[in-house]
Design an enzyme around this catalytic site. Sequence first.
Site, PDB file in Angstrom:
ATOM      1  N   GLU A  56      20.244  -4.828   5.586  1.00  0.00           N
ATOM      2  CA  GLU A  56      19.772  -3.645   4.862  1.00  0.00           C
ATOM      3  C   GLU A  56      19.778  -2.416   5.761  1.00  0.00           C
ATOM      4  OE1 GLU A  56      16.984  -7.083   3.564  1.00  0.00           O
ATOM      5  OE2 GLU A  56      18.366  -6.631   5.211  1.00  0.00           O
ATOM      6  N   CYS A  88      12.343  -4.654   6.921  1.00  0.00           N
ATOM      7  CA  CYS A  88      13.406  -3.982   6.175  1.00  0.00           C
ATOM      8  C   CYS A  88      12.834  -3.191   5.003  1.00  0.00           C
ATOM      9  CB  CYS A  88      14.418  -5.013   5.679  1.00  0.00           C
ATOM     10  SG  CYS A  88      15.405  -5.743   7.004  1.00  0.00           S
ATOM     11  N   SER A 172      44.509 -42.876  17.522  1.00  0.00           N
ATOM     12  CA  SER A 172      44.408 -41.989  16.355  1.00  0.00           C
ATOM     13  C   SER A 172      45.070 -40.641  16.601  1.00  0.00           C
ATOM     14  CB  SER A 172      42.929 -41.765  16.000  1.00  0.00           C
ATOM     15  OG  SER A 172      42.245 -41.149  17.079  1.00  0.00           O
ATOM     16  N   TRP A 174      48.259 -38.275  16.640  1.00  0.00           N
ATOM     17  CA  TRP A 174      47.267 -37.516  15.866  1.00  0.00           C
ATOM     18  C   TRP A 174      47.499 -37.779  14.392  1.00  0.00           C
ATOM     19  CZ3 TRP A 174      43.354 -35.430  18.389  1.00  0.00           C
ATOM     20  CH2 TRP A 174      43.515 -35.038  19.706  1.00  0.00           C
ATOM     21  N   THR A 200      33.200 -43.982  19.974  1.00  0.00           N
ATOM     22  CA  THR A 200      34.152 -42.874  20.029  1.00  0.00           C
ATOM     23  C   THR A 200      34.169 -42.250  21.413  1.00  0.00           C
ATOM     24  OG1 THR A 200      33.901 -42.378  17.669  1.00  0.00           O
ATOM     25  CG2 THR A 200      34.673 -40.589  19.081  1.00  0.00           C
ATOM     26  N   ASP A 204      37.860 -42.534  22.966  1.00  0.00           N
ATOM     27  CA  ASP A 204      38.643 -41.292  22.941  1.00  0.00           C
ATOM     28  C   ASP A 204      38.386 -40.384  24.134  1.00  0.00           C
ATOM     29  OD1 ASP A 204      39.521 -42.244  20.540  1.00  0.00           O
ATOM     30  OD2 ASP A 204      38.395 -40.819  19.313  1.00  0.00           O
ATOM     31  N   LEU A 208      34.681 -32.585  22.877  1.00  0.00           N
ATOM     32  CA  LEU A 208      33.774 -32.106  21.827  1.00  0.00           C
ATOM     33  C   LEU A 208      33.390 -30.639  22.037  1.00  0.00           C
ATOM     34  CD1 LEU A 208      31.383 -35.164  21.289  1.00  0.00           C
ATOM     35  CD2 LEU A 208      33.542 -34.619  20.141  1.00  0.00           C
ATOM     36  N   GLY A 303      28.597 -44.393   8.707  1.00  0.00           N
ATOM     37  CA  GLY A 303      27.849 -45.275   7.812  1.00  0.00           C
ATOM     38  C   GLY A 303      26.358 -45.170   8.032  1.00  0.00           C
TER      39      GLY A 303
END
Length: 384
Positions: A56, A88, A172, A174, A200, A204, A208, A303
């Site tokens: 505002e 505001c 995986s 890609w 993971t 991998d 991240l 899961g």
Amino acid sequence: MSRDEKDLAWMRLALAEAAKGRGAVEPNPMVGAVVARDGVLLGAGFHAQFGGPHAEVEALAAAGERARGATLYVTLEPCGHHGKTPPCVDAILRAGIARVVVAHQDPFPEVAGRGLARLREAGLEVEVGPLAEPAVQLNAPFLKRIFTGSPYVIAKWAMTLDGKTAVENGDSRWISSPASRALVHEVRGRMDAIVVGIGTAIADDPQLTARPKGPRVPVRVVLDGRARLPESSRLAVTARETPTLVAVAEAAPEDRRGRLRSLGCEVVEFPGSSRPSIVPLLEELGRRGMTNVLVEGGGLVMGAFFDADQIDEVDVFLAPWIEGGDHPRTPVRGRGRSLMSESLRLERLEHSVVDGDARIQGTIPRPWRSKLETLIARGEAGPS
């Protein structure tokens, strides 16, 4: 064009302004504002940075003296209290605005209708409700944290046409296209945390991180019941550069916890014998002021989040590959359902094609959303 049609058109512009603050304003909401009169745009603005001027104020500054007697359109109720910035409502009254159109009420306890009340008491015409639903959806992460104390959780995965996230040996790279992976990095760059499981992390050895950097630096969270994260992993080695939280269970050996702490990892114990419990983890992230969390874990972690009913949105990249193997490398495992009719069905679906990949986004029905839908019907998004 009727006044209602004009209101909708100006509110759409205000919503477009609000979205410009995505990733930079959290834990605040995204807010946009527009000042208009007689079909002419006089000023527009958005909340651009946490702790910075509100939408505002920016819109009124752009309009200047022309704001006197005009209409202010704002996507969220203006605040009437002193926070990191002055109220505001005071700025609106000083500017001489005659009418204020608000998409919905702010559920934040210190606002929650008080800003609207002050404007009405000062004699301004106030209307609440135009485009309330898209305004609420824009700020669903903020609203969820206000209602529940926990962050908004997005589950992201890439899979083949036959539903595989990797081949049997775990490879995986890609599944998704370079363009799809670039979009994922954009999403990462506006997250407060990225969650993976220890499986993971070991298989991998991911970084991240968002590449290139986005407006936020997400905390890397590893669900690691027994503190097995390798000391040589990229997550551990870079823990002093990029925050890394290792969520362990009660059985995690103290010597392993200590070694991870010595590398700069934050090690936090949560209830659970083998895997940290999901709900306490999210409650802790909420207490830390986190608004958006991205889950990139494997099928078991996904899961666990779904079993705990803690996924709010999914972002899936379906790649035109067929793997064909007979193995459990699927994106979501957990308890599953006994009947297909009991499966979760996405709402608010969005589809797009990214360099040959189909991107499917949608939300999951959750109890807090029901509260919002009730409030939307009343033209609000907060308690009366």
